[in-house]
Motif scaffolding. Structure first.
Motif, PDB file in Angstrom:
ATOM      1  N   LYS A  16     -27.632  44.885  63.702  1.00 14.02           N
ATOM      2  CA  LYS A  16     -28.602  45.111  62.628  1.00 14.02           C
ATOM      3  C   LYS A  16     -29.024  43.772  62.018  1.00 14.02           C
ATOM      4  O   LYS A  16     -28.167  42.988  61.605  1.00 14.02           O
ATOM      5  CB  LYS A  16     -27.976  45.982  61.540  1.00 14.02           C
ATOM      6  N   LEU A  17     -30.324  43.569  61.951  1.00 19.10           N
ATOM      7  CA  LEU A  17     -30.840  42.340  61.349  1.00 19.10           C
ATOM      8  C   LEU A  17     -31.547  42.729  60.048  1.00 19.10           C
ATOM      9  O   LEU A  17     -32.592  43.377  60.060  1.00 19.10           O
ATOM     10  CB  LEU A  17     -31.823  41.650  62.307  1.00 19.10           C
ATOM     11  N   TRP A  18     -30.907  42.375  58.946  1.00 14.82           N
ATOM     12  CA  TRP A  18     -31.456  42.696  57.626  1.00 14.82           C
ATOM     13  C   TRP A  18     -31.843  41.389  56.954  1.00 14.82           C
ATOM     14  O   TRP A  18     -30.967  40.609  56.537  1.00 14.82           O
ATOM     15  CB  TRP A  18     -30.386  43.423  56.781  1.00 14.82           C
ATOM     16  N   VAL A  19     -33.132  41.137  56.862  1.00 14.34           N
ATOM     17  CA  VAL A  19     -33.586  39.849  56.320  1.00 14.34           C
ATOM     18  C   VAL A  19     -33.710  39.937  54.802  1.00 14.34           C
ATOM     19  O   VAL A  19     -34.296  40.893  54.270  1.00 14.34           O
ATOM     20  CB  VAL A  19     -34.927  39.431  56.957  1.00 14.34           C
ATOM     21  N   GLU A  20     -33.152  38.934  54.149  1.00  8.11           N
ATOM     22  CA  GLU A  20     -33.163  38.920  52.679  1.00  8.11           C
ATOM     23  C   GLU A  20     -34.315  38.058  52.154  1.00  8.11           C
ATOM     24  O   GLU A  20     -34.532  36.947  52.625  1.00  8.11           O
ATOM     25  CB  GLU A  20     -31.826  38.367  52.186  1.00  8.11           C
ATOM     26  N   VAL A  21     -35.023  38.601  51.172  1.00  7.13           N
ATOM     27  CA  VAL A  21     -36.094  37.847  50.511  1.00  7.13           C
ATOM     28  C   VAL A  21     -35.774  37.766  49.023  1.00  7.13           C
ATOM     29  O   VAL A  21     -35.634  38.797  48.358  1.00  7.13           O
ATOM     30  CB  VAL A  21     -37.460  38.556  50.683  1.00  7.13           C
ATOM     31  N   MET A  22     -35.650  36.572  48.500  1.00  2.14           N
ATOM     32  CA  MET A  22     -35.476  36.397  47.055  1.00  2.14           C
ATOM     33  C   MET A  22     -36.878  36.284  46.445  1.00  2.14           C
ATOM     34  O   MET A  22     -37.639  35.375  46.779  1.00  2.14           O
ATOM     35  CB  MET A  22     -34.667  35.113  46.795  1.00  2.14           C
TER      36      MET A  22
END
Ligand code: SF4
Length: 310
Positions: A166-172
């Protein structure tokens, strides 16, 4: 213990046992929003900062304590992938437990094939992508000299192609930095190239070293969710109770909410229970009727079921 902490309750990973592989604060970036404070000296060279045996001994000890753990999460006092040999550690953890392993990283070293290889056994990888342009990348992430936006993005794209987990990309999301329409559209374009399974939108809710860091307005948060949802399901950064009390057409209302952001099934169930004054059977039947409409799919993350548009 020096390297293992928790389990701590995390919105994204449930009960998470943290494993810190780095001396404070060893990082390739100096993000404006970093809760660890400023990066005094960049670290860019990968090393085995601590003995793997020492780290594994602590993990074993924590597992023997018998607490409920949803994820074992490698998350450092800096950039996790600076630890050379993280792949071996992940492999060893998988030999001693079936608990899934997550790695939280800024992703800046994913342009290196050997780093990408080390992550292949992880169950979830959560890298950062805060900008869709060089200018904003430099302004927000403030990387060490020699790092730039394109290799960062290319590293994420290459990793996605090779990685089956699973690739969960984080955006601040930061007010006045990456929350404008232009910035969000550029980010969405970059995100499309990465093709993550989910986007985790997060907010600077903890003290940051820079005064210019502040929370985006609600309207901007909703706009970010709406733009990025075109690429992948977005985990909304603000939890809020759902009110279906006065709604006439339930299917229409739930469809409108789910089209904007993934909704926890648990939250939906609670809203239906409230609407039907605690009648569990009716709430459950209605939940199932809504799902049978074919308008929704469900995805699971960290033991939590989310509804997304089908
Ligand atoms: S990548 Fe993480 S640890 Fe490094 S500066 Fe940014 S927020 Fe801090």
């Amino acid at each position: 213990m020096q390297h293992v902490f928790g389990p701590v309750s995390s919105k994204r990973l449930g009960q998470s046992l943290g494993v810190d592989l780095l001396p404070m604060k060893s990082c390739t970036w100096n993000c404006v929003y970093c809760q660890l404070g400023k990066t005094r000296e960049y670290v860019t060279e990968r090393r085995e900062f601590y003995s793997p045996e020492e780290i594994l001994r602590e993990i074993r000890q924590a597992l023997q304590a018998g607490s409920h753990i949803d994820w074992i999460t490698f998350v450092g006092s800096g950039e996790t992938l600076l630890y050379k040999g993280i792949g071996r550690l992940i492999g060893e953890v998988k030999k001693i437990t079936a608990i899934p392993v997550a790695v939280i990283t800024n992703g800046s070293l994913l342009y290196l094939p050997e780093v990408r290889r080390e992550l292949l056994q992880a169950d979830a990888v959560l890298p950062s992508l805060n900008a869709g342009s060089e200018e904003l990348y430099l302004r927000i992430d403030r990387p060490a000299p020699g790092f730039s936006f394109r290799p960062h993005l290319d590293g994420l794209i290459a990793f996605r192609r090779e990685y089956k987990g699973k690739l969960w990309v984080e955006v601040m999301l930061l007010k006045g930095m990456n929350d404008s329409d232009d910035a969000l559209l550029a980010l969405s374009e970059a995100m499309q190239q990465v093709d993550p399974d989910m986007v985790h939108l997060v907010l600077p809710t903890r003290p940051a070293p820079e005064q210019q860091v502040s929370l985006p307005d609600t309207e901007r948060i909703e706009r970010a969710v709406s733009i990025l949802s075109a690429v992948a399901p977005v985990v909304h950064p603000v939890k809020g109770g759902m009110d279906l009390g006065g709604v006439v057409d339930l299917l229409e209302a739930v469809t409108a909410i789910v089209s904007r952001h993934p909704v926890q099934e648990r939250e939906l169930r609670a809203a239906l229970l409230a609407r039907f004054s605690g009648d569990r059977e009716l709430a459950e039947r209605t939940l199932q009727d809504l799902f049978s409409s074919g308008l929704f799919d469900s995805v699971e993350q960290a033991g939590e079921v989310y509804w997304i548009p089908s």
